[in-house]
Every structure is written in C-alpha cells, then in structure tokens.
Write an enzyme that holds these catalytic residues in place. Structure first.
Site, mmCIF file in Angstrom:
data_model
loop_
_atom_site.group_PDB
_atom_site.id
_atom_site.type_symbol
_atom_site.label_atom_id
_atom_site.label_comp_id
_atom_site.label_asym_id
_atom_site.label_seq_id
_atom_site.Cartn_x
_atom_site.Cartn_y
_atom_site.Cartn_z
ATOM 1 N N ASP A 188 -14.771 12.765 -4.858
ATOM 2 C CA ASP A 188 -14.509 12.423 -6.259
ATOM 3 C C ASP A 188 -14.375 10.910 -6.400
ATOM 4 O O ASP A 188 -13.482 10.307 -5.799
ATOM 5 C CB ASP A 188 -13.209 13.129 -6.706
ATOM 6 C CG ASP A 188 -12.985 13.025 -8.200
ATOM 7 O OD1 ASP A 188 -13.604 12.157 -8.854
ATOM 8 O OD2 ASP A 188 -12.166 13.813 -8.720
ATOM 9 N N ALA B 276 -22.873 11.031 -10.479
ATOM 10 C CA ALA B 276 -22.766 9.987 -11.506
ATOM 11 C C ALA B 276 -22.071 10.540 -12.738
ATOM 12 O O ALA B 276 -22.065 11.758 -12.966
ATOM 13 C CB ALA B 276 -24.164 9.499 -11.902
ATOM 14 N N LYS C 250 -24.386 2.027 -15.149
ATOM 15 C CA LYS C 250 -25.425 2.298 -14.152
ATOM 16 C C LYS C 250 -26.060 0.983 -13.674
ATOM 17 O O LYS C 250 -26.367 0.825 -12.494
ATOM 18 C CB LYS C 250 -26.493 3.232 -14.735
ATOM 19 C CG LYS C 250 -26.017 4.654 -15.023
ATOM 20 C CD LYS C 250 -25.636 5.457 -13.783
ATOM 21 C CE LYS C 250 -26.824 5.809 -12.935
ATOM 22 N NZ LYS C 250 -26.423 6.663 -11.782
ATOM 23 N N GLY D 3 -24.693 18.876 -9.377
ATOM 24 C CA GLY D 3 -25.537 18.350 -10.453
ATOM 25 C C GLY D 3 -26.981 18.823 -10.315
ATOM 26 O O GLY D 3 -27.349 19.468 -9.326
ATOM 27 N N GLN D 4 -27.788 18.490 -11.295
ATOM 28 C CA GLN D 4 -29.191 18.926 -11.295
ATOM 29 C C GLN D 4 -29.929 18.427 -10.058
ATOM 30 O O GLN D 4 -30.605 19.177 -9.366
ATOM 31 C CB GLN D 4 -29.917 18.378 -12.520
ATOM 32 C CG GLN D 4 -29.355 18.806 -13.840
ATOM 33 C CD GLN D 4 -30.285 18.357 -14.957
ATOM 34 O OE1 GLN D 4 -31.272 19.014 -15.241
ATOM 35 N NE2 GLN D 4 -29.964 17.234 -15.587
ATOM 36 N N THR E 260 -31.155 4.843 -13.732
ATOM 37 C CA THR E 260 -31.662 5.377 -14.986
ATOM 38 C C THR E 260 -32.543 4.406 -15.768
ATOM 39 O O THR E 260 -32.377 3.182 -15.668
ATOM 40 C CB THR E 260 -30.460 5.783 -15.879
ATOM 41 O OG1 THR E 260 -30.937 6.177 -17.162
ATOM 42 C CG2 THR E 260 -29.489 4.627 -16.076
ATOM 43 N N ASP E 261 -33.418 4.977 -16.590
ATOM 44 C CA ASP E 261 -34.209 4.197 -17.549
ATOM 45 C C ASP E 261 -33.312 3.547 -18.615
ATOM 46 O O ASP E 261 -33.731 2.602 -19.278
ATOM 47 C CB ASP E 261 -35.256 5.099 -18.223
ATOM 48 C CG ASP E 261 -34.656 6.335 -18.885
ATOM 49 O OD1 ASP E 261 -33.570 6.788 -18.448
ATOM 50 O OD2 ASP E 261 -35.264 6.860 -19.837
ATOM 51 N N TYR F 218 -22.810 3.754 -20.746
ATOM 52 C CA TYR F 218 -23.460 4.471 -19.636
ATOM 53 C C TYR F 218 -24.499 3.572 -18.966
ATOM 54 O O TYR F 218 -24.469 3.376 -17.749
ATOM 55 C CB TYR F 218 -24.121 5.761 -20.148
ATOM 56 C CG TYR F 218 -25.057 6.400 -19.147
ATOM 57 C CD1 TYR F 218 -24.567 7.052 -18.009
ATOM 58 C CD2 TYR F 218 -26.446 6.335 -19.311
ATOM 59 C CE1 TYR F 218 -25.437 7.619 -17.073
ATOM 60 C CE2 TYR F 218 -27.319 6.901 -18.388
ATOM 61 C CZ TYR F 218 -26.810 7.537 -17.271
ATOM 62 O OH TYR F 218 -27.673 8.091 -16.358
ATOM 63 N N TRP G 262 -34.720 11.211 -18.167
ATOM 64 C CA TRP G 262 -34.844 12.487 -18.883
ATOM 65 C C TRP G 262 -34.866 13.671 -17.902
ATOM 66 O O TRP G 262 -35.758 14.521 -17.950
ATOM 67 C CB TRP G 262 -36.106 12.499 -19.740
ATOM 68 C CG TRP G 262 -36.189 11.482 -20.844
ATOM 69 C CD1 TRP G 262 -35.547 10.280 -20.923
ATOM 70 C CD2 TRP G 262 -37.001 11.564 -22.033
ATOM 71 N NE1 TRP G 262 -35.897 9.630 -22.081
ATOM 72 C CE2 TRP G 262 -36.792 10.391 -22.777
ATOM 73 C CE3 TRP G 262 -37.890 12.518 -22.532
ATOM 74 C CZ2 TRP G 262 -37.424 10.148 -24.001
ATOM 75 C CZ3 TRP G 262 -38.519 12.277 -23.743
ATOM 76 C CH2 TRP G 262 -38.286 11.111 -24.472
HETATM 77 N N1 NAP Z 1 -29.605 13.650 -16.517
HETATM 78 C C1 NAP Z 1 -30.475 12.722 -16.940
HETATM 79 O O1 NAP Z 1 -31.153 12.899 -17.952
HETATM 80 C C2 NAP Z 1 -30.667 11.456 -16.159
HETATM 81 C C3 NAP Z 1 -31.542 10.487 -16.661
HETATM 82 C C4 NAP Z 1 -31.735 9.304 -15.924
HETATM 83 C C5 NAP Z 1 -31.062 9.107 -14.730
HETATM 84 N N2 NAP Z 1 -30.194 10.068 -14.294
HETATM 85 C C6 NAP Z 1 -29.478 9.815 -13.042
HETATM 86 O O2 NAP Z 1 -29.882 10.796 -12.102
HETATM 87 C C7 NAP Z 1 -28.788 11.079 -11.228
HETATM 88 C C8 NAP Z 1 -28.595 12.587 -11.145
HETATM 89 O O3 NAP Z 1 -28.306 13.055 -12.453
HETATM 90 P P1 NAP Z 1 -28.170 14.616 -12.779
HETATM 91 O O4 NAP Z 1 -29.005 14.873 -13.980
HETATM 92 O O5 NAP Z 1 -28.349 15.420 -11.555
HETATM 93 O O6 NAP Z 1 -26.633 14.627 -13.247
HETATM 94 P P2 NAP Z 1 -25.676 15.853 -13.546
HETATM 95 O O7 NAP Z 1 -26.446 17.137 -13.552
HETATM 96 O O8 NAP Z 1 -24.870 15.456 -14.735
HETATM 97 O O9 NAP Z 1 -24.747 15.865 -12.250
HETATM 98 C C9 NAP Z 1 -23.864 14.820 -11.995
HETATM 99 C C10 NAP Z 1 -23.149 15.118 -10.702
HETATM 100 O O10 NAP Z 1 -22.223 14.051 -10.491
HETATM 101 C C11 NAP Z 1 -20.932 14.623 -10.304
HETATM 102 N N3 NAP Z 1 -19.905 13.725 -10.782
HETATM 103 C C12 NAP Z 1 -19.643 13.351 -12.058
HETATM 104 N N4 NAP Z 1 -18.593 12.523 -12.090
HETATM 105 C C13 NAP Z 1 -18.183 12.390 -10.808
HETATM 106 C C14 NAP Z 1 -17.123 11.680 -10.184
HETATM 107 N N5 NAP Z 1 -16.252 10.953 -10.886
HETATM 108 N N6 NAP Z 1 -16.983 11.792 -8.845
HETATM 109 C C15 NAP Z 1 -17.838 12.525 -8.110
HETATM 110 N N7 NAP Z 1 -18.842 13.235 -8.641
HETATM 111 C C16 NAP Z 1 -19.009 13.161 -9.974
HETATM 112 C C17 NAP Z 1 -20.964 15.923 -11.064
HETATM 113 O O11 NAP Z 1 -19.929 16.766 -10.616
HETATM 114 P P3 NAP Z 1 -19.260 17.908 -11.559
HETATM 115 O O12 NAP Z 1 -20.230 19.063 -11.512
HETATM 116 O O13 NAP Z 1 -17.969 18.177 -10.888
HETATM 117 O O14 NAP Z 1 -19.130 17.315 -12.934
HETATM 118 C C18 NAP Z 1 -22.342 16.414 -10.710
HETATM 119 O O15 NAP Z 1 -22.359 16.970 -9.434
HETATM 120 C C19 NAP Z 1 -27.606 10.285 -11.759
HETATM 121 O O16 NAP Z 1 -27.507 9.075 -11.038
HETATM 122 C C20 NAP Z 1 -27.979 9.976 -13.183
HETATM 123 O O17 NAP Z 1 -27.364 8.803 -13.663
HETATM 124 C C21 NAP Z 1 -30.008 11.241 -14.965
#
Ligand code: NAP
Length: 298
Positions: free
Chosen positions: A36, A60, A129, A13-14, A101-102, A125, A150
């Site tokens: 997983d 997540a 969370k 993930g990011q 998350t927000d 979602y 974001w």
């Molecule tokens: N993205 C946003 O805008 C945002 C905003 C607020 C908070 N957040 C929080 O910030 C954190 C990091 O987000 P991010 O943006 O890095 O998310 P992301 O880029 O969507 O990456 C999510 C990661 O979680 C993995 N994942 C998804 N489902 C899974 C499962 N069932 N079991 C194990 N791994 C799983 C994904 O694996 P795969 O690559 O295999 O899918 C990926 O490695 C999260 O907690 C998210 O809720 C994100």
C-alpha cells in the site's frame, strides 16, 4: 530465465490482473493491504519478501476527477510510492517498468505525441503521474516509463464496462465525441510488458531501454466512436444497441478537463523493441466478447 520472480504491483487492477493472467515466468503479485503506497513500510517489506529481478509497477491512483479532492493521496500513490520503489530497485541493481498516462499532456498538439514532447497536465491526476515519471527516471534506477491511455479490460472498472452496464438500463446515451485518443486493452499492454521483460532477461539491461516509451493500441477514435464500436460488437452477441448521440465536452462538464487529443505515437517502442500493439478495434472485439462471456457465466 531468472528463477527470481517479477514483482507485479497493483495486482487487483486491470493491468495487474492482465499481467498475472499472462505471465509464463515466476512472478509475485502484490496488492492492498499487503502493498500500500499509503503505508510506505509495506513497499520495502513486499520488495524484500519477493526478492525480484524486475519490478512492474501497475499500482496507481487512477480516479481522475476524485484526485482533485484527494491531492495528497494521489501524489502518495503516483509519485512518492513509485519513488520509494525506484530507490529499492536502484539499491538492488534491478530494473523498474513504471506505467504512466497520456494525461500528462494537455491535448493541444494536434498530432500524436512523441516521448520528447513537453508535458502539461490539466489536473491533479496528470500532475501526480507526471511527477511520478520524473522521480522514477531521476532515481538512478534502471527505469522504463510506459505511457498508455484509455485502459479497458473484461474485468475491472472502465469505460467499456460502464457502456455495457448503461445499455442494459437505457436505450439512449450521450457520449463525448470531441475527445480523441486510443483505447488500450490491458491484456495487450500486459503482453507488451512481458515481451519487454523477456528481452531484458535475455539481453540484460541496455542503456537504450532507459526512458519513456508510448504504448497504446494502434489507431484512434473518440469516446463516442469507442462506444459505437462497443455496442456494435455487443449487439452482434445479443445485447441491445442503444442510440448513441455524440455530444461535446462542453455538454458534459467534469471536475477535470480531459486532453482533447491525446493520441500517442508508438514508433519508439516499435523501433527499440519491435513491439506494436494491435488495432484498438480488434482489441475491443476481444475484450467485449470476453466481458459478455464472463457476464453469462455469472
Ligand atoms: N485506467 C486508465 O484508463 C489508464 C489510462 C492511462 C494510464 N493508466 C495507467 O495504467 C496503470 C494501470 O492502470 P489500471 O487501469 O490497471 O488501474 P486500476 O484498474 O484502477 O488499478 C489500480 C491498481 O492500483 C492499486 N492502488 C490504488 N491506490 C493504491 C495505493 N495507494 N497503494 C497501492 N496500490 C494502490 C489498486 O488497488 P485497489 O484494487 O486496492 O484499489 C489497483 O490494484 C496505472 O499506472 C494508470 O495510471 C490507466
């Protein structure tokens, strides 16, 4: 410095990628299929293999709209899996940094949210969370929940990537201008997490580390303002600058309502850890520059 690793989940993930890119200490980064949340047995197996001194859970379910049709999977990834992880941390006596998350808020407050404000998620979602935050904090583990917002980065799926791709296909875009929040670069959040890890490693776990902290870049904007900034930066580096019209949320219906104003107050993180993330505009300059350089190298 401990020579046991930090266990980083969600390696693809990011945030996971940003943590791996910046970690200067031993780490073990795990992702699917080896780790997983849909296969709970993989959680304990990865934990045992890594034998970490700290866990950072960056995995997540993050697809906000798709969560509505996939409630069970969203809750498995965002509540049940983190609960198992927290239980393992409690048994091992090690800390867990869990990311949230927000979108746990409804966005009606009208000023930046502090950690003690009541939560009121608008969709599955956000609810999943929020449930994850609760189980982690009630697990008995040494647990810190970092709420961010974001998230964007040069690699991975995010709004900035979507905007750059769209600008290569069309010269006129409509972007929502009545939702306010703070774009947060995954690399800045990762740097904050690694600084917190260094502090925990140096001082040991302190009671004041327990609980929720807000961690976004500084400042705020709307999706429309974010898009304009992205295109201004990209245009200075040779991309075309589309016309961007601000529209209302009502003009852009989505399966789940987003909070109208989800600004997060980062004061507690600054007071307890001395950590302030940079302004979102500076972060956007860095991320877009890296994104375009990556595109050119491909
Ligand atoms: N993205 C946003 O805008 C945002 C905003 C607020 C908070 N957040 C929080 O910030 C954190 C990091 O987000 P991010 O943006 O890095 O998310 P992301 O880029 O969507 O990456 C999510 C990661 O979680 C993995 N994942 C998804 N489902 C899974 C499962 N069932 N079991 C194990 N791994 C799983 C994904 O694996 P795969 O690559 O295999 O899918 C990926 O490695 C999260 O907690 C998210 O809720 C994100």
């Amino acid at each position: 410095m401990s020579n046991r690793p930090i266990l980083i989940t969600g390696a693809t993930g990011q945030l996971g990628m940003a943590l791996v890119a910046q970690a200067k200490v031993p780490y073990c980064a795990v992702g699917r299929p080896a780790f997983d949340f849909d296969k709970p047995e993989t959680i304990a197996a990865c934990f045992a293999d890594a034998n970490p001194w700290l866990v950072v859970n960056a995995a997540a379910w993050t697809a906000v709209d798709a969560a509505e049709q996939n409630q069970d999977a969203a809750f498995r990834a965002n509540r049940d899996g983190p609960e198992i992880l927290a239980g393992l941390c409690r048994e091992a006596g090690i800390p867990l940094i869990h990311v949230s998350t927000d979108y746990v808020f409804d966005g009606d407050k009208g000023s930046p949210y502090v950690e003690t404000d009541p939560v009121a998620p608008l969709g599955v979602y956000g609810a999943s969370k929020e449930a994850g935050e609760r189980v982690v904090l009630q697990s008995g583990a040494q647990a810190m929940v970092l709420r961010t917002a974001w998230v964007f980065s040069a690699r991975g799926k995010n709004f900035a990537r979507t905007m750059i791709n769209a600008s290569r296909k069309t010269n006129a875009l409509r972007v929502v201008g009545d939702q306010r929040g703070t774009p947060t670069a995954a690399e800045d959040l990762a740097a904050a997490i690694l600084a917190i890890a260094t502090r925990i490693d140096g001082q040991g776990w302190q009671p004041e580390f327990q609980g929720i902290f807000h961690a976004t870049n500084a400042g705020d904007t709307t999706w429309h303002g974010f898009a304009e900034t992205i295109f201004d930066i990209a245009a200075a580096q040779g991309e075309t600058h589309p016309t961007v019209t601000a529209i209302t949320t009502a003009d852009w219906p989505t399966p789940v309502k987003r909070p109208a104003d989800s600004r997060l107050d980062g004061g507690k993180l600054a007071r307890r850890f001395g950590i302030r993330l940079p302004d979102w505009r500076e972060a956007t300059q860095r991320v877009i520059t890296a994104m375009l350089a990556g595109d050119r190298a491909r």
